[in-house]
Scaffold this motif. Structure first.
Motif, mmCIF file in Angstrom:
data_model
loop_
_atom_site.group_PDB
_atom_site.id
_atom_site.type_symbol
_atom_site.label_atom_id
_atom_site.label_comp_id
_atom_site.label_asym_id
_atom_site.label_seq_id
_atom_site.Cartn_x
_atom_site.Cartn_y
_atom_site.Cartn_z
ATOM 1 N N LYS A 26 0.827 -1.203 0.000
ATOM 2 C CA LYS A 26 0.000 0.000 0.000
ATOM 3 C C LYS A 26 0.864 1.257 0.000
ATOM 4 O O LYS A 26 0.524 2.254 -0.646
ATOM 5 C CB LYS A 26 -0.949 -0.027 1.203
ATOM 6 N N ALA A 27 1.994 1.190 0.687
ATOM 7 C CA ALA A 27 2.911 2.329 0.707
ATOM 8 C C ALA A 27 3.510 2.596 -0.673
ATOM 9 O O ALA A 27 3.938 3.720 -0.966
ATOM 10 C CB ALA A 27 4.029 2.084 1.718
ATOM 11 N N HIS A 28 3.522 1.554 -1.524
ATOM 12 C CA HIS A 28 4.041 1.704 -2.880
ATOM 13 C C HIS A 28 2.914 1.857 -3.905
ATOM 14 O O HIS A 28 3.125 1.687 -5.111
ATOM 15 C CB HIS A 28 4.918 0.508 -3.245
ATOM 16 N N GLY A 29 1.713 2.159 -3.434
ATOM 17 C CA GLY A 29 0.619 2.487 -4.334
ATOM 18 C C GLY A 29 -0.314 1.355 -4.705
ATOM 19 O O GLY A 29 -1.229 1.548 -5.502
ATOM 20 N N VAL A 30 -0.110 0.171 -4.150
ATOM 21 C CA VAL A 30 -1.003 -0.949 -4.471
ATOM 22 C C VAL A 30 -2.291 -0.773 -3.676
ATOM 23 O O VAL A 30 -2.275 -0.665 -2.454
ATOM 24 C CB VAL A 30 -0.343 -2.304 -4.148
ATOM 25 N N ARG A 31 -3.409 -0.778 -4.381
ATOM 26 C CA ARG A 31 -4.702 -0.543 -3.737
ATOM 27 C C ARG A 31 -5.638 -1.742 -3.817
ATOM 28 O O ARG A 31 -6.712 -1.730 -3.224
ATOM 29 C CB ARG A 31 -5.390 0.673 -4.379
ATOM 30 N N GLY A 32 -5.235 -2.775 -4.550
ATOM 31 C CA GLY A 32 -6.076 -3.962 -4.656
ATOM 32 C C GLY A 32 -5.227 -5.201 -4.852
ATOM 33 O O GLY A 32 -4.153 -5.142 -5.470
ATOM 34 N N PHE A 33 -5.702 -6.327 -4.321
ATOM 35 C CA PHE A 33 -4.980 -7.594 -4.382
ATOM 36 C C PHE A 33 -5.972 -8.703 -4.729
ATOM 37 O O PHE A 33 -7.069 -8.739 -4.179
ATOM 38 C CB PHE A 33 -4.344 -7.939 -3.033
ATOM 39 N N LEU A 34 -5.560 -9.617 -5.598
ATOM 40 C CA LEU A 34 -6.405 -10.765 -5.925
ATOM 41 C C LEU A 34 -5.612 -12.050 -5.710
ATOM 42 O O LEU A 34 -4.563 -12.251 -6.324
ATOM 43 C CB LEU A 34 -6.887 -10.681 -7.371
ATOM 44 N N ILE A 35 -6.122 -12.903 -4.815
ATOM 45 C CA ILE A 35 -5.509 -14.197 -4.542
ATOM 46 C C ILE A 35 -6.126 -15.224 -5.479
ATOM 47 O O ILE A 35 -7.325 -15.493 -5.397
ATOM 48 C CB ILE A 35 -5.747 -14.637 -3.083
ATOM 49 N N PRO A 36 -5.343 -15.814 -6.370
ATOM 50 C CA PRO A 36 -5.898 -16.847 -7.249
ATOM 51 C C PRO A 36 -6.060 -18.155 -6.486
ATOM 52 O O PRO A 36 -5.193 -18.543 -5.698
ATOM 53 C CB PRO A 36 -4.838 -16.979 -8.347
ATOM 54 N N GLY A 37 -7.155 -18.836 -6.705
ATOM 55 C CA GLY A 37 -7.349 -20.146 -6.098
ATOM 56 C C GLY A 37 -6.673 -21.191 -6.957
ATOM 57 O O GLY A 37 -7.050 -21.380 -8.112
ATOM 58 N N ALA A 38 -5.661 -21.844 -6.434
ATOM 59 C CA ALA A 38 -4.951 -22.857 -7.201
ATOM 60 C C ALA A 38 -5.145 -24.248 -6.610
ATOM 61 O O ALA A 38 -5.212 -25.231 -7.334
ATOM 62 C CB ALA A 38 -3.460 -22.528 -7.275
ATOM 63 N N GLU A 39 -5.232 -24.324 -5.283
ATOM 64 C CA GLU A 39 -5.408 -25.599 -4.600
ATOM 65 C C GLU A 39 -6.664 -25.543 -3.733
ATOM 66 O O GLU A 39 -6.807 -24.624 -2.915
ATOM 67 C CB GLU A 39 -4.209 -25.901 -3.713
ATOM 68 N N PRO A 40 -7.561 -26.501 -3.875
ATOM 69 C CA PRO A 40 -8.769 -26.492 -3.046
ATOM 70 C C PRO A 40 -8.484 -26.413 -1.550
ATOM 71 O O PRO A 40 -9.228 -25.771 -0.809
ATOM 72 C CB PRO A 40 -9.449 -27.814 -3.425
ATOM 73 N N LYS A 41 -7.401 -27.022 -1.116
ATOM 74 C CA LYS A 41 -7.108 -27.066 0.319
ATOM 75 C C LYS A 41 -6.753 -25.692 0.895
ATOM 76 O O LYS A 41 -6.780 -25.516 2.115
ATOM 77 C CB LYS A 41 -5.974 -28.051 0.602
ATOM 78 N N THR A 42 -6.410 -24.715 0.048
ATOM 79 C CA THR A 42 -6.055 -23.390 0.559
ATOM 80 C C THR A 42 -7.185 -22.378 0.422
ATOM 81 O O THR A 42 -7.022 -21.222 0.807
ATOM 82 C CB THR A 42 -4.806 -22.844 -0.166
ATOM 83 N N LEU A 43 -8.324 -22.778 -0.134
ATOM 84 C CA LEU A 43 -9.395 -21.821 -0.387
ATOM 85 C C LEU A 43 -9.947 -21.198 0.891
ATOM 86 O O LEU A 43 -10.260 -20.002 0.926
ATOM 87 C CB LEU A 43 -10.522 -22.485 -1.178
ATOM 88 N N ALA A 44 -10.076 -21.981 1.941
ATOM 89 C CA ALA A 44 -10.596 -21.442 3.203
ATOM 90 C C ALA A 44 -9.656 -20.368 3.744
ATOM 91 O O ALA A 44 -10.101 -19.336 4.272
ATOM 92 C CB ALA A 44 -10.779 -22.562 4.221
ATOM 93 N N LYS A 45 -8.364 -20.591 3.596
ATOM 94 C CA LYS A 45 -7.376 -19.609 4.049
ATOM 95 C C LYS A 45 -7.459 -18.343 3.202
ATOM 96 O O LYS A 45 -7.417 -17.222 3.734
ATOM 97 C CB LYS A 45 -5.979 -20.224 3.964
ATOM 98 N N ALA A 46 -7.604 -18.506 1.889
ATOM 99 C CA ALA A 46 -7.732 -17.342 1.007
ATOM 100 C C ALA A 46 -8.979 -16.539 1.357
ATOM 101 O O ALA A 46 -8.955 -15.301 1.372
ATOM 102 C CB ALA A 46 -7.774 -17.800 -0.448
ATOM 103 N N ARG A 47 -10.079 -17.234 1.631
ATOM 104 C CA ARG A 47 -11.319 -16.545 2.000
ATOM 105 C C ARG A 47 -11.138 -15.755 3.295
ATOM 106 O O ARG A 47 -11.587 -14.605 3.398
ATOM 107 C CB ARG A 47 -12.458 -17.550 2.147
ATOM 108 N N LYS A 48 -10.477 -16.352 4.258
ATOM 109 C CA LYS A 48 -10.260 -15.662 5.542
ATOM 110 C C LYS A 48 -9.439 -14.393 5.340
ATOM 111 O O LYS A 48 -9.751 -13.339 5.915
ATOM 112 C CB LYS A 48 -9.558 -16.602 6.519
ATOM 113 N N ILE A 49 -8.392 -14.483 4.518
ATOM 114 C CA ILE A 49 -7.560 -13.304 4.249
ATOM 115 C C ILE A 49 -8.385 -12.227 3.555
ATOM 116 O O ILE A 49 -8.319 -11.040 3.901
ATOM 117 C CB ILE A 49 -6.341 -13.689 3.388
ATOM 118 N N ALA A 50 -9.177 -12.631 2.570
ATOM 119 C CA ALA A 50 -9.994 -11.662 1.825
ATOM 120 C C ALA A 50 -10.992 -10.957 2.729
ATOM 121 O O ALA A 50 -11.296 -9.773 2.518
ATOM 122 C CB ALA A 50 -10.713 -12.366 0.680
#
Length: 264
Positions: A26-50
């Motif tokens: 954010k300090a370098h100007g990034v205002r949005g982030f998108l986590i791609p779902g690649a492995e089903p086992k990490t989707l719950a973690k990605a959702r929590k972060i989002a």
């Protein structure tokens, strides 16, 4: 103002300092982030972060290396989430396929089945695709056309400067430009980049992988989009601010929820 359209913030390498990684970006100007779902086992973690960070969204999909884990019911569950805004990353990757002809054909057929299922899933839920392509340009393009993926569009990730894929710009697809464009030995992508319609370019890091020069070999992170943007500006002979604005508008057009974020 930059949107990192592909960063694996759910990777374990960010477990100890994710807050700091996001703040640095954010300090370098990034205002949005998108986590791609690649492995089903990490989707719950990605959702929590989002759901923890307002500027982070995620996608649900299965990478071609993990097709044996394809679970459509699980993907559908996530795709109902308001912060799950795309299907993928999915696609075709022939790089690691065995040399044995019979086994190779079987694995290609399996990848195509799962990729096709995810294209149809994206059309069903009305969300764009994040498409991974490696050593499979012709087959990937033909599948996207045959399955009428134009209905939802998407972004080509791991875009390896295969010029034939430029045709997909007319089918609703964008091109993710990452750290590879900064590599000193990169030749194809700097050559092809000016041929991509400007309104079809988006920025991605693929963090923690493929850190751009001069951070090559280190853990990649969204803050390093600045090096990618600078290189794009150099190749296209544009101002850095112009590239930031252009790629941000493109990302917002493709991934519409980003348009609601505060960009200043």
């Amino acid at each position: 103002m930059i949107i990192d359209t592909h960063c694996h913030l759910d990777d374990t390498r960010f477990d100890d300092d994710l807050d700091a990684v996001i703040e640095r970006a954010k300090a370098h100007g990034v205002r949005g982030f998108l986590i791609p779902g690649a492995e089903p086992k990490t989707l719950a973690k990605a959702r929590k972060i989002a759901h923890t960070y307002p500027e982070v969204y995620y996608a649900a999909g299965v990478h071609p290396y993990d097709i044996n884990e394809y679970d459509e019911a699980l993907l559908l569950e996530h795709l109902q989430d308001e912060k799950c805004i795309a299907v993928g990353e999915c696609g075709l990757d022939y790089y690691r396929l065995p040399e044995d002809t019979g086994q190779r054909h079987e694995e290609i057929a399996a990848q195509k089945r799962v990729f096709g299922a995810q294209i149809e899933l994206a059309k069903r839920v009305g969300k764009p695709l994040i498409v991974h392509i490696r050593d499979a340009g012709s087959d990937s393009m033909q599948m996207l056309i045959d399955h009428h993926a134009k209905e939802v569009g998407g972004v080509l990730h791991c875009y390896n400067a295969d010029e034939q894929l430029l045709k997909l710009a007319g089918h609703g697809f964008y091109y993710g430009i990452g750290g590879v464009v900064t590599f000193k030995n990169a030749k194809k992508l700097p050559h092809v980049l000016p041929k991509i319609p400007p309104d079809r370019i988006v920025v991605e890091t693929d963090a923690p992988y493929l850190a751009p020069h001069p951070r090559r070999g280190k853990r990649n992170e969204p803050a390093y989009t600045l090096y990618i943007v600078e290189k794009i500006a150099d190749i296209l002979e544009m101002d850095v601010a112009e590239v930031e604005s252009l790629t941000t508008r493109n990302a917002q057009r493709l991934f519409k929820p980003f348009a609601t974020l505060q960009m200043v």
